[in-house]
Structure formats: structure tokens, C-alpha cells
Design an enzyme around this catalytic site. Structure first.
Site, PDB file in Angstrom:
ATOM      1  N   ARG A  81       0.832  -1.205   0.000  1.00 46.46           N
ATOM      2  CA  ARG A  81       0.000   0.000   0.000  1.00 46.46           C
ATOM      3  C   ARG A  81       0.869   1.258   0.000  1.00 46.46           C
ATOM      4  NH1 ARG A  81      -4.463   0.531   4.640  1.00 46.46           N
ATOM      5  NH2 ARG A  81      -2.578   0.757   5.926  1.00 46.46           N
ATOM      6  N   LYS A 183      -3.454   6.032  -1.747  1.00 41.88           N
ATOM      7  CA  LYS A 183      -3.659   4.771  -1.059  1.00 41.88           C
ATOM      8  C   LYS A 183      -3.257   4.737   0.408  1.00 41.88           C
ATOM      9  CE  LYS A 183      -5.290   2.692  -4.682  1.00 41.88           C
ATOM     10  NZ  LYS A 183      -6.684   2.299  -4.763  1.00 41.88           N
ATOM     11  N   GLU A 219     -16.174   6.862   5.046  1.00 41.11           N
ATOM     12  CA  GLU A 219     -15.436   6.369   6.202  1.00 41.11           C
ATOM     13  C   GLU A 219     -15.401   7.475   7.247  1.00 41.11           C
ATOM     14  OE1 GLU A 219     -11.000   7.570   4.458  1.00 41.11           O
ATOM     15  OE2 GLU A 219     -11.307   5.628   5.402  1.00 41.11           O
TER      16      GLU A 219
END
Length: 341
Positions: A81, A183, A219
Site C-alpha cells: 500500500r 492509497k 469512512e
């Protein structure tokens, strides 16, 4: 020698440990890297990280398992990531194998700071990278530094697993931790005002909606979200603008392959949240913390299952994932990196 630390009363904050890992990128390549006892970073006043915020970071933990081993949970996922984030930010990727080696060395060098099994604490690891050379025009840096520091921590939400109260803020912001396909968590500064405002008003966190329609759940400022429907389907929002949480992906795998539940990653509309029976925040720091109430511009959505304890499904997810991490339950292949036997 174990450190004289009150492990059971640790908060989620910085406590200096003995060593940190440092590697520098110059002339197109990373050096061998080294462990350092110096916790300070010296930078040029025009360093890329200071002028144009060319930086990214990861968060992960080392644990002591039931049989005394010291392990990390899926560090290869953090490495991959971070490499994706670096590419997006015109930074050189730190190789995955070198990343795992750096994590291993950092944990081994600070092994006495890994809390004992059953204490509720862990050794938090913060790998990060930044542009280090002087830059004044709007362009990427050409020199970079990769570092990892370690610090023992307790639960992110003090008191361990407890109900959380969220609010849907007025701030027109869809992705508090990234923009587009970035990311990793590099834009936290942009959400600091929102989270400080939420805390002043008595909420634990903000629950963000998509910026285009403001109808779909994304989120929170520091964690992904998982819902449970009345028929025990585990649901998590699908979006290209939220952090691709390793904990969330692990929980969805656990739901399907360990608990035999239906697991869906899909668009979640705010209008359907009141129909869910459970909600929880998930992430490296939060692990899995139940949500008891969501306030959407004055409208309260109560989730009784999360007001006093975890809901039935959330509890099973939490117990299974932490059981895997702590060595009580057999892990899928490749999930556990043993640092010290």
C-alpha cells in the site's frame, strides 16, 4: 530486559523507544538503511515535505502471542500500500522485501517494548517517507528519507472496546484521509479541524459522505466502517476515495471464511443506515470498535447493540480477528510474520 511500563494503563500516544530505522534515497537508489538511537529529524528549511507536503505513512502493530512469539500482522500489505502511495506522489517506492526487513529489525531492536500477552497493549509501528532535499519550484523532491519508529500503545479509544458516537459533519469533504486513488493516510491535516470540532461537540468521530451526492457513506476520519444487516450480512462501503484498510479486508475475509457469513463490499446509502442492526469502526489503531449512535444533522440513529457492548456479529468478528493475531486461532497462510520465537 522488559521495560518498567504500566502496560494495562497505556494510552494511544508516543513513548520513546530505543531504536528507529532510517534509510535515505539519493542519486536514484536507497542506501542499506540503519538503526538509530536519535529520534530527531534534521531538515532543510525548503525540504519538499515542508513546502509541498510530499510525504506518506503507514500504521501497523507488533504483538506478543499466546505462545510467547512476537509477530506482525500482514506487513506485506502495508508495504504494498505504501509503494502504491509513493508512486502516486512521485516518490520512489521502498521495496516490499526491504520494508519487511526494516520492520523486523525495528521490532527486534525494541523487543523489550513489546507488551506482554493479555495486557491489551501492543507495539505500534509508524513507517513513513518524505521528500528531504530543498525544493522551491512546484516539483517533486529528488531525495527522500524512509523511517520507522516504534512506540508501545494502549487502545485507540481509551477504555478499550466501547461504544462510539459519530456525526455526519457539514464539512464538504468526502475522503478525510486521501483524495482520488491515493492509497494511504497522507491528508489527515485536512480533517483536523473537523475532528476537533466533533470532539468539542461531544462526538468521537465524523462519518463522511461522498462529496458528489452526499448520499453514500465513505469512512470516518481515522477508520473504515463496517455494518451488519438484520439478516447478519456484513457490509462495508465501496469507494475509490477511502483508505483501503488492511483490517477491514481481513475482517471481511474472516466474516466469510471463518464465520460463514455473507460479506458485501458495496455502495452504502445513508438512507439505509437506520435499517442496520450493528455498526463498528475498524483499523489498525481502532481494531474493531462498536458504534452506538450516529447523528445526521440533528437526526439520531441509535444502534442499541453498540451502546453498552459489541453486537453479536461484531463481537464474533473481533474475537476471531484478534484470536488470529494473538495466535489463539490458526491464521490464513501469510497473515502472520513471526519476528521473534
Amino acid at each position: 530486559m522488559k521495560k518498567d511500563i504500566d502496560w494495562s494503563n497505556l494510552g494511544f500516544g508516543y513513548l520513546k523507544t530505543d531504536y528507529r530505522y532510517v534509510s535515505n534515497y539519493k542519486d536514484g537508489k536507497w542506501d542499506e538503511g540503519t538503526l538509530s538511537t536519535d529520534e530527531t529529524v534534521t531538515l532543510h528549511e525548503s525540504a519538499g515535505v515542508l513546502q509541498y507536503a510530499q510525504t506518506c505513512f503507514e500504521g501497523m502493530k507488533a504483538y506478543r502471542t499466546v505462545d510467547g512469539k512476537v509477530v506482525c500482522f500482514r506487513p506485506d500489505m502495508n508495504a504494498k500500500r505504501m509503494a502504491e502511495t509513493a508512486e502516486y506522489l512521485e516518490m520512489p517506492a521502498f521495496p516490499v522485501d526491504k520494508f519487511i526487513e526494516a520492520v523486523t529489525k525495528t521490532v527486534e531492536a525494541n523487543i523489550d517494548f513489546v507488551p506482554p500477552y493479555g495486557s491489551g497493549a501492543s507495539l505500534y509501528l509508524r513507517p513513513y517517507m518524505f521528500g528531504s532535499n530543498a525544493v522551491i519550484g512546484v516539483k517533486p523532491a529528488t531525495e527522500f528519507q524512509f523511517r520507522i519508529f516504534a512506540t508501545p500503545v494502549g487502545p485507540y479509544f481509551k477504555g478499550g472496546v466501547k461504544p462510539i458516537t459519530l456525526r455526519v459533519p457539514d464539512f464538504d469533504r468526502a475522503a478525510p484521509r486521501g483524495t482520488g486513488h491515493i492509497k494511504a493516510g497522507l491528508n489527515y491535516a485536512m480533517s483536523l479541524h473537523a475532528i476537533a470540532d466533533a470532539h468539542r461537540q461531544g462526538y468521537n468521530e465524523n462519518m463522511y459522505l461522498d462529496s458528489q451526492t452526499r448520499t453514500k457513506v465513505e469512512e470516518t476520519g481515522g477508520a473504515n466502517i463496517i455494518f451488519v444487516t438484520k439478516d447478519n450480512t456484513v457490509v462495508t462501503p465501496k469507494s475509490s476515495t477511502i483508505l483501503p484498510s488492511i483490517t477491514r479486508r481481513s475482517l471481511m475475509y474472516v466474516a466469510e471464511h471463518y464465520l460463514g457469513l455473507k460479506a458485501e463490499e458495496r455502495e452504502v446509502y445513508m438512507s439505509e443506515v437506520k435499517e442496520f442492526k450493528e455498526c463498528a469502526l475498524c483499523g489498525t489503531a481502532a481494531v474493531l470498535s462498536p458504534v452506538g449512535k450516529i447523528v445526521d444533522h440533528g437526526e439520531e440513529i441509535a444502534l442499541p447493540s453498540g451502546m453498552n457492548d459489541m453486537g453479536e456479529i461484531t463481537k464474533k468478528l473481533y474475537d476471531t480477528l484478534t484470536g488470529i493475531q494473538m495466535g489463539r486461532i490458526e491464521a490464513p497462510e501469510g497473515w502472520i510474520k513471526v519476528i521473534n520465537e
